[in-house]
Write a protein that holds these residues in place. Structure first.
Motif, PDB file in Angstrom:
ATOM      1  N   VAL A  87       0.856  -1.177   0.000  1.00  0.00           N
ATOM      2  CA  VAL A  87       0.000   0.000   0.000  1.00  0.00           C
ATOM      3  C   VAL A  87       0.896   1.232   0.000  1.00  0.00           C
ATOM      4  O   VAL A  87       1.824   1.332   0.805  1.00  0.00           O
ATOM      5  CB  VAL A  87      -0.930   0.027   1.234  1.00  0.00           C
ATOM      6  N   ILE A  88       0.639   2.144  -0.907  1.00  0.00           N
ATOM      7  CA  ILE A  88       1.394   3.405  -0.965  1.00  0.00           C
ATOM      8  C   ILE A  88       0.390   4.548  -0.930  1.00  0.00           C
ATOM      9  O   ILE A  88      -0.815   4.335  -1.071  1.00  0.00           O
ATOM     10  CB  ILE A  88       2.291   3.500  -2.231  1.00  0.00           C
ATOM     11  N   ASP A 107      -1.569  -4.789  -4.447  1.00  0.00           N
ATOM     12  CA  ASP A 107      -1.532  -6.246  -4.348  1.00  0.00           C
ATOM     13  C   ASP A 107      -1.784  -6.933  -5.684  1.00  0.00           C
ATOM     14  O   ASP A 107      -1.222  -7.990  -5.952  1.00  0.00           O
ATOM     15  CB  ASP A 107      -2.562  -6.738  -3.323  1.00  0.00           C
ATOM     16  N   LYS A 108      -2.626  -6.373  -6.540  1.00  0.00           N
ATOM     17  CA  LYS A 108      -2.893  -6.969  -7.846  1.00  0.00           C
ATOM     18  C   LYS A 108      -1.727  -6.681  -8.787  1.00  0.00           C
ATOM     19  O   LYS A 108      -1.132  -5.609  -8.745  1.00  0.00           O
ATOM     20  CB  LYS A 108      -4.157  -6.385  -8.457  1.00  0.00           C
ATOM     21  N   ASN A 123       4.058  -2.632  -7.865  1.00  0.00           N
ATOM     22  CA  ASN A 123       4.807  -3.417  -6.905  1.00  0.00           C
ATOM     23  C   ASN A 123       5.684  -4.377  -7.710  1.00  0.00           C
ATOM     24  O   ASN A 123       5.168  -5.244  -8.413  1.00  0.00           O
ATOM     25  CB  ASN A 123       3.832  -4.180  -6.002  1.00  0.00           C
ATOM     26  N   SER A 124       7.003  -4.244  -7.608  1.00  0.00           N
ATOM     27  CA  SER A 124       7.900  -5.058  -8.425  1.00  0.00           C
ATOM     28  C   SER A 124       7.906  -6.521  -8.003  1.00  0.00           C
ATOM     29  O   SER A 124       8.324  -7.380  -8.770  1.00  0.00           O
ATOM     30  CB  SER A 124       9.320  -4.493  -8.372  1.00  0.00           C
ATOM     31  N   HIS A 125       7.432  -6.834  -6.801  1.00  0.00           N
ATOM     32  CA  HIS A 125       7.364  -8.215  -6.351  1.00  0.00           C
ATOM     33  C   HIS A 125       6.199  -8.954  -7.023  1.00  0.00           C
ATOM     34  O   HIS A 125       6.299 -10.139  -7.326  1.00  0.00           O
ATOM     35  CB  HIS A 125       7.198  -8.264  -4.826  1.00  0.00           C
ATOM     36  N   VAL A 126       5.105  -8.242  -7.282  1.00  0.00           N
ATOM     37  CA  VAL A 126       3.903  -8.849  -7.864  1.00  0.00           C
ATOM     38  C   VAL A 126       3.852  -8.647  -9.382  1.00  0.00           C
ATOM     39  O   VAL A 126       3.422  -9.528 -10.114  1.00  0.00           O
ATOM     40  CB  VAL A 126       2.637  -8.237  -7.208  1.00  0.00           C
ATOM     41  N   THR A 127       4.304  -7.507  -9.856  1.00  0.00           N
ATOM     42  CA  THR A 127       4.195  -7.145 -11.268  1.00  0.00           C
ATOM     43  C   THR A 127       5.517  -7.404 -11.976  1.00  0.00           C
ATOM     44  O   THR A 127       6.532  -6.780 -11.673  1.00  0.00           O
ATOM     45  CB  THR A 127       3.822  -5.662 -11.416  1.00  0.00           C
ATOM     46  N   LYS A 128       5.490  -8.316 -12.944  1.00  0.00           N
ATOM     47  CA  LYS A 128       6.709  -8.660 -13.691  1.00  0.00           C
ATOM     48  C   LYS A 128       6.366  -8.855 -15.159  1.00  0.00           C
ATOM     49  O   LYS A 128       5.303  -9.355 -15.502  1.00  0.00           O
ATOM     50  CB  LYS A 128       7.330  -9.938 -13.144  1.00  0.00           C
TER      51      LYS A 128
END
Length: 139
Positions: A87-88, A107-108, A123-128
């Protein structure tokens, strides 16, 4: 006094229009899809053909359209990588010229946009990879 002002403005507008030498617009029945000539498109997507009555306001001076549409300028700015945050918040970036603080859930997978200013975050962890093409609007 109000009547005198109205009379002066009406007379002056008639005299200006009379001396411009503007050509008369064609009748709407004379314009078809094949011969329609549209003016410049505005930032709201408005463009009228040469017989539209709304163009008469541009008979004294040409219609001026700003080519820097805000949505195009925001789209040129790359999205911000927020690391592993879920969350930002976005407040427009400047305390005096910004907007109310908005919290955006990342999160999505995909790029999430601020509903006020259009800044984009992911979010670089979720979005690639291909997920960067997915666009979400946070309101």
């Amino acid at each position: 006094m109000n009547r005198a002002l109205i009379r002066v403005t009406r007379v002056s507008s008639i005299s200006i229009r009379g001396c411009t030498g503007v050509t008369k617009a064609p009748a709407p029945s004379d314009v078809s899809k094949q011969n329609a000539q549209f003016d410049k498109v505005t930032h709201t997507g408005q463009a009228w053909d040469q017989s539209d009555y709304r163009l008469q306001r541009f008979d004294i001076s040409p219609k001026m359209v700003n080519p820097n549409v805000a949505q195009d300028l925001v789209a040129e700015k790359p999205p911000k990588d927020c690391g592993h945050e879920h969350v930002i918040h976005c407040d427009g970036g400047h305390p005096a010229l910004g907007h109310p603080r908005v919290f955006i859930n990342l999160d999505k997978p995909g790029v999430h946009s601020c509903g006020y200013c259009g800044n984009r975050f992911y979010n670089s962890h979720v979005t690639k990879g291909e997920d960067l093409k997915i666009q979400h609007l946070s309101t």
